[in-house]
Design a protein around this motif. Structure first.
Motif, PDB file in Angstrom:
ATOM      1  N   GLU A  93       0.700  -1.353  -0.007  1.00  0.00           N
ATOM      2  CA  GLU A  93       0.121   0.168   0.085  1.00  0.00           C
ATOM      3  C   GLU A  93       0.706   1.189   0.551  1.00  0.00           C
ATOM      4  OE1 GLU A  93      -3.693   1.900   2.838  1.00  0.00           O
ATOM      5  OE2 GLU A  93      -2.730   0.260   3.067  1.00  0.00           O
ATOM      6  N   GLU A  94       2.001   1.429   0.946  1.00  0.00           N
ATOM      7  CA  GLU A  94       2.553   2.309   0.618  1.00  0.00           C
ATOM      8  C   GLU A  94       3.845   2.802  -0.610  1.00  0.00           C
ATOM      9  OE1 GLU A  94       3.836   2.918   5.982  1.00  0.00           O
ATOM     10  OE2 GLU A  94       5.013   0.959   4.545  1.00  0.00           O
ATOM     11  N   LEU A  95       4.142   1.282  -1.353  1.00  0.00           N
ATOM     12  CA  LEU A  95       4.870   1.767  -2.578  1.00  0.00           C
ATOM     13  C   LEU A  95       4.218   2.311  -3.165  1.00  0.00           C
ATOM     14  CD1 LEU A  95       7.071  -1.833  -2.109  1.00  0.00           C
ATOM     15  CD2 LEU A  95       7.950   1.210  -2.223  1.00  0.00           C
ATOM     16  N   SER A  96       2.590   1.368  -3.538  1.00  0.00           N
ATOM     17  CA  SER A  96       1.748   2.129  -4.600  1.00  0.00           C
ATOM     18  C   SER A  96       1.546   3.895  -4.438  1.00  0.00           C
ATOM     19  CB  SER A  96       0.139   1.216  -4.118  1.00  0.00           C
ATOM     20  OG  SER A  96      -0.268   1.908  -3.074  1.00  0.00           O
ATOM     21  N   GLY A  97       1.869   4.132  -3.792  1.00  0.00           N
ATOM     22  CA  GLY A  97       2.109   5.519  -3.082  1.00  0.00           C
ATOM     23  C   GLY A  97       3.272   6.533  -3.410  1.00  0.00           C
ATOM     24  N   ILE A  98       3.978   6.446  -4.164  1.00  0.00           N
ATOM     25  CA  ILE A  98       5.478   6.282  -3.747  1.00  0.00           C
ATOM     26  C   ILE A  98       5.984   5.961  -5.217  1.00  0.00           C
ATOM     27  CG2 ILE A  98       7.820   6.521  -3.973  1.00  0.00           C
ATOM     28  CD1 ILE A  98       6.600   4.778  -1.226  1.00  0.00           C
ATOM     29  N   GLU A  99       5.912   7.622  -5.867  1.00  0.00           N
ATOM     30  CA  GLU A  99       6.560   7.401  -7.362  1.00  0.00           C
ATOM     31  C   GLU A  99       8.623   6.971  -7.329  1.00  0.00           C
ATOM     32  OE1 GLU A  99       7.799   9.715 -11.490  1.00  0.00           O
ATOM     33  OE2 GLU A  99       6.457  10.868  -9.502  1.00  0.00           O
ATOM     34  N   ILE A 100       9.168   6.378  -8.096  1.00  0.00           N
ATOM     35  CA  ILE A 100      10.508   5.750  -7.935  1.00  0.00           C
ATOM     36  C   ILE A 100      11.224   6.751  -8.401  1.00  0.00           C
ATOM     37  CG2 ILE A 100      12.351   3.929  -7.086  1.00  0.00           C
ATOM     38  CD1 ILE A 100      10.914   3.779  -4.908  1.00  0.00           C
ATOM     39  N   PHE A 101      12.264   7.007  -8.673  1.00  0.00           N
ATOM     40  CA  PHE A 101      13.051   7.424  -9.390  1.00  0.00           C
ATOM     41  C   PHE A 101      14.909   6.980  -9.257  1.00  0.00           C
ATOM     42  CE2 PHE A 101      16.337   9.942 -11.127  1.00  0.00           C
ATOM     43  CZ  PHE A 101      15.750  10.342 -12.636  1.00  0.00           C
ATOM     44  N   ALA A 102      15.034   5.746  -9.974  1.00  0.00           N
ATOM     45  CA  ALA A 102      16.349   5.588  -9.440  1.00  0.00           C
ATOM     46  C   ALA A 102      17.771   6.290 -10.593  1.00  0.00           C
ATOM     47  CB  ALA A 102      16.649   4.562 -10.110  1.00  0.00           C
ATOM     48  N   GLY A 103      18.875   6.253  -9.742  1.00  0.00           N
ATOM     49  CA  GLY A 103      19.456   7.882 -10.382  1.00  0.00           C
ATOM     50  C   GLY A 103      20.530   8.254  -9.352  1.00  0.00           C
ATOM     51  N   ASP A 104      21.462   8.676  -9.732  1.00  0.00           N
ATOM     52  CA  ASP A 104      22.830   9.623  -8.829  1.00  0.00           C
ATOM     53  C   ASP A 104      22.759  10.737  -8.474  1.00  0.00           C
ATOM     54  OD1 ASP A 104      25.211   9.864  -8.521  1.00  0.00           O
ATOM     55  OD2 ASP A 104      26.023   8.187  -9.465  1.00  0.00           O
ATOM     56  N   ILE A 105      23.055  11.095  -7.199  1.00  0.00           N
ATOM     57  CA  ILE A 105      23.294  11.853  -6.820  1.00  0.00           C
ATOM     58  C   ILE A 105      24.351  13.039  -7.119  1.00  0.00           C
ATOM     59  CG2 ILE A 105      24.354  11.825  -4.858  1.00  0.00           C
ATOM     60  CD1 ILE A 105      20.600  14.320  -5.798  1.00  0.00           C
ATOM     61  N   ARG A 106      25.491  12.347  -8.022  1.00  0.00           N
ATOM     62  CA  ARG A 106      26.136  12.955  -8.550  1.00  0.00           C
ATOM     63  C   ARG A 106      26.038  13.523  -9.736  1.00  0.00           C
ATOM     64  NH1 ARG A 106      30.339   8.296  -7.174  1.00  0.00           N
ATOM     65  NH2 ARG A 106      28.623   7.123  -8.239  1.00  0.00           N
ATOM     66  N   ASP A 107      25.336  13.049 -10.195  1.00  0.00           N
ATOM     67  CA  ASP A 107      24.743  13.005 -11.741  1.00  0.00           C
ATOM     68  C   ASP A 107      23.832  14.742 -12.437  1.00  0.00           C
ATOM     69  OD1 ASP A 107      24.388  12.841 -14.511  1.00  0.00           O
ATOM     70  OD2 ASP A 107      22.441  11.775 -14.675  1.00  0.00           O
ATOM     71  N   PRO A 108      24.453  15.616 -12.281  1.00  0.00           N
ATOM     72  CA  PRO A 108      23.927  16.731 -12.454  1.00  0.00           C
ATOM     73  C   PRO A 108      21.690  17.210 -13.320  1.00  0.00           C
ATOM     74  CG  PRO A 108      26.065  17.306 -13.615  1.00  0.00           C
ATOM     75  CD  PRO A 108      25.647  15.988 -13.006  1.00  0.00           C
ATOM     76  N   ASN A 109      22.665  15.570 -14.501  1.00  0.00           N
ATOM     77  CA  ASN A 109      20.732  15.889 -14.994  1.00  0.00           C
ATOM     78  C   ASN A 109      20.037  14.621 -14.903  1.00  0.00           C
ATOM     79  OD1 ASN A 109      19.544  16.011 -18.412  1.00  0.00           O
ATOM     80  ND2 ASN A 109      20.522  13.848 -17.551  1.00  0.00           N
ATOM     81  N   GLY A 110      20.866  13.596 -14.214  1.00  0.00           N
ATOM     82  CA  GLY A 110      19.511  12.913 -13.329  1.00  0.00           C
ATOM     83  C   GLY A 110      19.060  13.882 -12.191  1.00  0.00           C
ATOM     84  N   VAL A 111      19.292  14.731 -11.505  1.00  0.00           N
ATOM     85  CA  VAL A 111      19.004  15.349 -10.353  1.00  0.00           C
ATOM     86  C   VAL A 111      18.405  16.664 -10.763  1.00  0.00           C
ATOM     87  CG1 VAL A 111      19.801  16.856  -9.047  1.00  0.00           C
ATOM     88  CG2 VAL A 111      20.665  15.434  -8.857  1.00  0.00           C
ATOM     89  N   ARG A 112      18.270  16.854 -12.133  1.00  0.00           N
ATOM     90  CA  ARG A 112      17.067  17.969 -12.523  1.00  0.00           C
ATOM     91  C   ARG A 112      16.184  17.428 -13.257  1.00  0.00           C
ATOM     92  NH1 ARG A 112      18.547  22.652 -14.341  1.00  0.00           N
ATOM     93  NH2 ARG A 112      20.198  22.083 -13.860  1.00  0.00           N
ATOM     94  N   THR A 113      16.247  16.262 -12.980  1.00  0.00           N
ATOM     95  CA  THR A 113      14.888  15.479 -14.060  1.00  0.00           C
ATOM     96  C   THR A 113      14.339  14.792 -13.383  1.00  0.00           C
ATOM     97  OG1 THR A 113      15.860  14.626 -16.022  1.00  0.00           O
ATOM     98  CG2 THR A 113      14.571  13.587 -15.384  1.00  0.00           C
ATOM     99  N   ALA A 114      14.363  14.271 -11.775  1.00  0.00           N
ATOM    100  CA  ALA A 114      13.707  13.836 -10.736  1.00  0.00           C
ATOM    101  C   ALA A 114      13.252  15.896 -10.621  1.00  0.00           C
ATOM    102  CB  ALA A 114      14.669  13.550 -10.125  1.00  0.00           C
ATOM    103  N   MET A 115      13.937  16.410 -10.202  1.00  0.00           N
ATOM    104  CA  MET A 115      13.712  17.788  -9.255  1.00  0.00           C
ATOM    105  C   MET A 115      12.396  18.041 -10.561  1.00  0.00           C
ATOM    106  SD  MET A 115      16.731  19.220  -7.651  1.00  0.00           S
ATOM    107  CE  MET A 115      16.175  20.755  -7.124  1.00  0.00           C
TER     108      MET A 115
END
Length: 332
Positions: free
Chosen positions: A53-75
């Protein structure tokens, strides 16, 4: 600022505090996106232990905080960002300091840079009480000098400064959140409480520890998470740094003896030289001030040390939880 119905990104959501924060944000009615560390096993860390139930309410984004492109996409499209992703183990920072700069300093730069460009409403950047070093006075308030006593603490001081500079330079609506010594279920074995409990529950009678003299201001994880949320709600803390602390302290030795009495009175402590930090690097006293957070928010400590330890022991006592802790080695 209200939390309900806000679109919130949590970095480090797969970790100890991050996973608890995700759960509480869901309970508060937020729309949560969890930034987890990408890996080929498709592991979501501690989020994998949440209910369907909890997982169904979460959007998961897999990435790396060191990667500026991934961070920007997630935000993109987010209202609030809780930035918790970091490397935190102090002993590991002694021989791999580069990775701490890349993750903690550059990772934070990626967050604030994207937040500026994307007009994020609120950013919470996670600091650590380790930036203060050994207390020069107590209780340690937010004006206490910063003392980089390990590469880890130096990287977090750098991250704090990057964040503060973006507030001053670009009026970025951020707060630096500085929790003291958080403990509870899911904490990694590199921390002292899981180290002691896992050894005791695995039947060891010789409990291996490092220096027993240092004191810590211990904060149960649910209180830490509530502190994050209350700080996010407080517009008067924009541009500020803010402790989450209990204004109390206990030595490592007294803590260990408390847990020994609760779990196995026949056990005793053995000093392990490999666990002792260099003298000038050890932080000998942490005793935080809670004045600022209680002045600006409605936050109050809900759990005593004893209550928090009881819940933590209960969690570790479950075989499926204890199984993942390697009590026979020194986890750095």
């Amino acid at each position: 600022m209200e939390i309900k119905n806000k679109k919130i990104l949590v970095t480090g959501a797969d970790g100890f505090i991050g996973s608890h924060l995700v759960q509480q944000l869901l309970a508060e009615g937020a729309h949560v996106k969890a930034f987890v560390y990408y890996n080929s096993f498709n592991s979501w860390g501690w989020l994998d232990t949440l209910s369907k139930e909890e997982l169904s309410g979460i959007e998961i984004f897999a990435g790396d905080i060191r990667d500026p492109n991934g961070v920007r996409t997630a935000m993109k499209g987010m209202d609030i960002v809780f930035h918790l992703a970091a490397l935190i183990a102090i002993p590991f920072s002694y021989h791999s300091p580069d990775s701490y700069i890349d993750t903690n300093v550059k990772g934070t730069l990626n967050i604030v840079q994207a937040a500026k460009d994307l007009n994020i409403e609120r950013i919470l950047v996670t600091s650590t009480s380790e930036v203060y070093g050994t207390a020069q006075y107590i209780p340690i308030d937010e004006k206490h000098p910063r003392q980089p006593q390990s590469p880890y603490s130096a990287s977090k001081i750098g991250a704090d400064c990057i964040a503060e500079s973006f507030y001053r330079s670009f009026n970025l609506p951020l707060t630096i959140v500085r929790p003291f010594n958080t403990f509870g279920p899911r904490q990694s074995a590199r921390a002292v409480i899981p180290t002691i409990i896992s050894q005791l529950l695995n039947g060891r009678t010789e409990i291996k520890l490092g220096d027993l003299i240092p004191t810590r201001d211990l904060l149960y994880v649910k209180d830490t998470v509530n502190g994050f949320i209350e700080i996010a709600k407080a517009d008067t803390l924009i541009g500020e740094d803010c402790n989450i602390a209990t204004e109390s302290e206990i030595s490592v030795g007294d803590l260990a003896n408390t847990l020994i009495k609760l779990l196995n009175p026949s056990a005793h402590i053995v000093q392990d030289d490999a666990r002792i930090r260099p003298e000038k690097s050890e932080v000998f006293r942490l005793f935080g001030s809670k004045q600022k957070i209680t002045q600006h928010t409605s936050w109050k400590q809900q759990y005593s040390l004893e209550q928090g330890l009881t819940e933590t022991i209960d969690w570790f006592s479950q075989p499926e939880n204890l199984r993942s802790y390697k009590a026979n080695i020194y986890n750095i």
